[in-house]
Design a protein around this motif. Structure first.
Motif, mmCIF file in Angstrom:
data_model
loop_
_atom_site.group_PDB
_atom_site.id
_atom_site.type_symbol
_atom_site.label_atom_id
_atom_site.label_comp_id
_atom_site.label_asym_id
_atom_site.label_seq_id
_atom_site.Cartn_x
_atom_site.Cartn_y
_atom_site.Cartn_z
ATOM 1 N N TYR A 36 -8.199 16.706 39.700
ATOM 2 C CA TYR A 36 -8.719 16.790 41.062
ATOM 3 C C TYR A 36 -9.164 18.217 41.388
ATOM 4 C CZ TYR A 36 -6.640 12.213 42.161
ATOM 5 O OH TYR A 36 -6.306 10.878 42.188
ATOM 6 N N SER A 95 -2.713 22.750 39.591
ATOM 7 C CA SER A 95 -2.113 21.944 40.648
ATOM 8 C C SER A 95 -2.625 22.432 41.994
ATOM 9 C CB SER A 95 -0.582 22.046 40.608
ATOM 10 O OG SER A 95 -0.072 21.488 39.412
ATOM 11 N N ASN A 141 -0.819 18.097 45.076
ATOM 12 C CA ASN A 141 -1.294 17.246 43.988
ATOM 13 C C ASN A 141 -0.959 17.914 42.662
ATOM 14 O OD1 ASN A 141 -2.773 15.577 42.230
ATOM 15 N ND2 ASN A 141 -4.310 15.177 43.801
#
Length: 717
Positions: free
Chosen positions: A103, A422, A437
């Protein structure tokens, strides 16, 4: 094969699956006959010195002769790599490791939160959105649907002021020549025509009417990948009008600059133009978009230092500058008098290099201390409020994307050489971070060590290097080691996790990254110390890093590989020709390797701040000629085993650099070390490189490296 019917055999089979399968090394395969590279007499004269260039014909990338040469070279390379018994095992391991969700930092526009995501092995990242943190993810824009080969990527996108429209830029086959489309957010319909030939650009909206973008004029019907680009143009495109009617705002022949970028700040009121001729030093111009026919105001009118407008608030302009502050500072001035003589310090220069972000009415000072991130929060008056506590020593790669004045929190992305990226959510009022996340990669940072050391270069300069490896390895000089460097264009190389390196670390190898002069790790003085007639400092720093690794018994010259790309490709070409005895394997990637002709193609003229120009003076020519990797190759020298990598559509560092270097090296190489090239088709300098091709290329590099070091491979399944 029949199923085992013996319980003992079955038990042994199950146990063996829990252990790495060792694939032994094969005998080194010599390349007896390289493809023929025709020698055509060609001579150029520089300040009375005649320089032979027998492979200049390879600069014609589209000719039948060059295309045939590429095909033959690729065939020989693939045959060699196929011989390596664990090449496929490495590729499968990379595919397995790569296959996890990744992500980007999320950001809010209107009622939606947007973010980029890759499910695992998708060739390109996809833009998603959702209405709240727990909402359902929706695909908003998927570039994987744009091309069958997966080589079309989104390189830039920007939402209009009210969030109802999004302009996005795509690169096809990795080209720097891009296209721009506009999408209506509500129904994803395309608004107006798609623009072509944007290059090195930002997208800056003027309300919802249109946007500013940058381009160059193209010749030869837009088909040449090598044409020079020297007169950037900042243009304005009004929606639903033809591109041919776009307004020239700055640049072109009336104001020739190599680079001109636009940025809209002050809640949509002001256009900031940044003008430069090289990778360092820029002018700043300002225009009030609320005043009809307003003229540009010059904020900074010289190209000596770097300056960036952070924002304009309540009639005050905030600028991050190197002027009289080589490590950077944040200054303020009244918008009516924005010139340097009126600047006042908000965040003064310190011992660490400063970059600045703005979010939620606060300034965030991102300090770089020995290439490691440290972030502090200040109010608009420069009063310290919080220091962001990061999870470990590493880098904040992305901080507060698309943040606004009214934001109460922001997101940032933390990474290091042993910490997969992260995402953290940061509350501005309290200074507290919370994991938002976490990476799902099956990798245990606790099993590895990443430490920073300092070593002395040739002239006594202290240079930092971060060394990463599996804990408890033996320092006996036998560890396969990869040394990486860049050292140019004021770019700082900071700790970042790269899934490609999991192969090396699992095998008990060592990853070393040196922060060389020419980069930006210690400010403009560090950068300048690796430019023009001081460029040898960069090479000396890298050579000293290799000698340190050998002296401390991390590795030996027989187990040391070196890698760098672009300007880093120049680095590898230079050090392997200066110290061929020091390295076993070399990977010059998409490199600048002909220092006498680099400024003849694409944007090469803009690199002369770092390199100087061979036409500048006799002394500058002689300096460049002396270290130019293509010209430094000598007959009868045993150079390292070399795998050159490039792409046939690279329109930034044209592939002829790699072609010519490889052709000459194959001719002069002494001994059995192979000299091969891997030319990727329909890709460019790196932008938009598909996941599939990234895995293929990296698997080939690891296989080539381990094989030429005479190593076996432990296959982790």
């Amino acid at each position: 094969m029949k199923k085992p019917n013996n319980y003992m055999f079955l038990a042994l089979a199950i146990l063996s699956c829990n252990r790495p399968r060792v694939i032994p090394a094969a005998a080194l395969l010599p390349v007896k006959n390289y493809p023929h590279s025709e020698v055509i007499v060609h001579k150029d004269t520089y300040f009375g010195t005649v320089v032979e260039d027998p492979y200049q014909w390879l600069e014609n990338n589209s000719s039948e002769e060059t295309q045939a040469w590429i095909s033959t070279q690729n065939t020989v390379t693939d045959k060699y790599l196929t011989y390596i018994p664990y090449r496929d095992a490495i590729k499968k391991r990379l595919q397995s490791a790569w296959n996890y969700e990744k992500y980007s930092v999320p950001f809010k526009v209107g009622e939606y939160t947007y973010f980029m995501k890759n499910k695992g092995l998708e060739n390109q990242w996809v833009l998603y959105r959702k209405k709240d943190e727990k909402g359902t993810e929706q695909v908003f824009l998927d570039p994987n649907t744009f091309s069958k080969e997966g080589t079309t990527s989104i390189t830039e996108f920007e939402f209009s002021e009210d969030g109802s429209l999004m302009a996005y830029q795509i690169s096809e086959n990795g080209s720097d020549w891009n296209k721009i489309a506009v999408m209506r957010v509500s129904d994803k319909s395309i608004v107006g025509d798609t623009l072509v030939d944007s290059k090195f650009t930002t997208l800056a909206w003027k309300g919802n009417e249109g946007f500013f973008y940058s381009t160059y004029s193209r010749s030869q019907n837009g088909k040449s990948l090598t044409e020079k680009t020297t007169q950037h143009q900042l243009r304005y495109h009004r929606l639903n009008t033809p591109q041919s009617s776009d307004i020239l705002i700055l640049g072109g022949s009336l104001m020739p600059r190599n680079y001109i970028l636009g940025k809209v700040v002050g809640q949509g009121r002001y256009l900031i133009a940044t003008l430069a001729n090289s990778g360092y030093g820029n002018e700043l111009l300002l225009k009030d978009l609320n005043e009809h026919d307003s003229k540009f105001v010059t904020v900074v009118g010289n190209l000596k230092d770097n300056h960036e407008v952070i924002d304009i608030l309540d009639g005050k302009i905030y600028i991050r500058t190197d002027l009289n502050a080589p490590k950077g500072k944040l200054v303020i001035a009244d918008i009516s008098k924005p010139i340097p003589s009126q600047w006042r310090d908000v965040i003064p220069q310190s011992e660490e290099v400063l970059q600045v972000s703005f979010a939620g009415g606060k300034f965030f000072a991102n300090y770089l201390k020995d290439a490691v991130t440290n972030i502090k929060q200040y109010n608009l008056n420069g009063k310290f409020e919080h220091e962001i506590k990061l999870p470990d020593i590493g880098s904040v790669a992305t901080f507060g994307v698309n943040s606004k004045l009214e934001d109460k929190f922001l997101y940032y992305y933390f990474t290091s050489y042993i910490h997969p990226g992260s995402i953290y959510k940061y509350e501005i009022s309290t200074g507290q971070s919370k994991l938002s996340n976490a990476s799902t990669l099956k990798f245990e940072p606790k099993d590895y060590e990443s430490k920073q050391v300092f070593y002395q270069s040739k002239d006594g300069t202290k240079v930092p290097m971060i060394i990463t490896y599996k804990k408890n390895i033996k320092l006996d000089g036998t560890n396969p080691t990869l040394l990486h460097g860049y050292g140019g264009f004021n770019i700082s190389v900071t700790p970042s996790f790269d899934i490609k390196n999991i192969i090396l670390l699992e095998q008990g190898g060592v990853l070393a990254v040196a922060n060389l002069r020419g980069g930006g790790e210690y400010g403009s003085a560090w950068h300048v110390a690796g430019t023009k007639m001081q460029k040898q400092n960069t090479f000396d720093d890298f050579i000293a890093a290799a000698e340190y690794l050998i002296k401390k018994k991390y590795t030996s010259s027989k187990r040391l590989a070196i890698v760098g790309e672009s300007n880093g490709g120049l680095l590898i070409g230079a050090v392997m020709t200066q110290r061929p005895d020091l390295f076993k394997v070399a990977f010059p990637g998409v490199g600048v390797l002909d220092m006498l002709r680099f400024n003849k193609f694409t944007g090469g003229e803009g690199w002369t701040f770092d390199y100087g120009s061979p036409q500048q003076s006799k002394a500058m020519f002689q300096y460049l000629h002396n270290y130019s990797p293509y010209h430094a190759l000598k007959q009868g020298v045993a150079y390292p085993a070399t795998l050159v990598t490039t792409a046939d559509h690279d329109d930034r560092v044209v592939p002829s650099h790699s072609f010519k270097f490889l052709a000459r090296m194959q001719k002069v190489q002494k001994g059995p070390n192979p000299v091969l090239i891997r030319v990727t088709r329909n890709e460019g300098h790196g932008a938009g490189k598909s996941t599939a091709n990234s895995i293929e290329e990296q698997a080939d590099r690891w296989a080539f490296m381990f094989h030429n070091m005479g190593l076996s491979y432990k296959d982790y399944k």
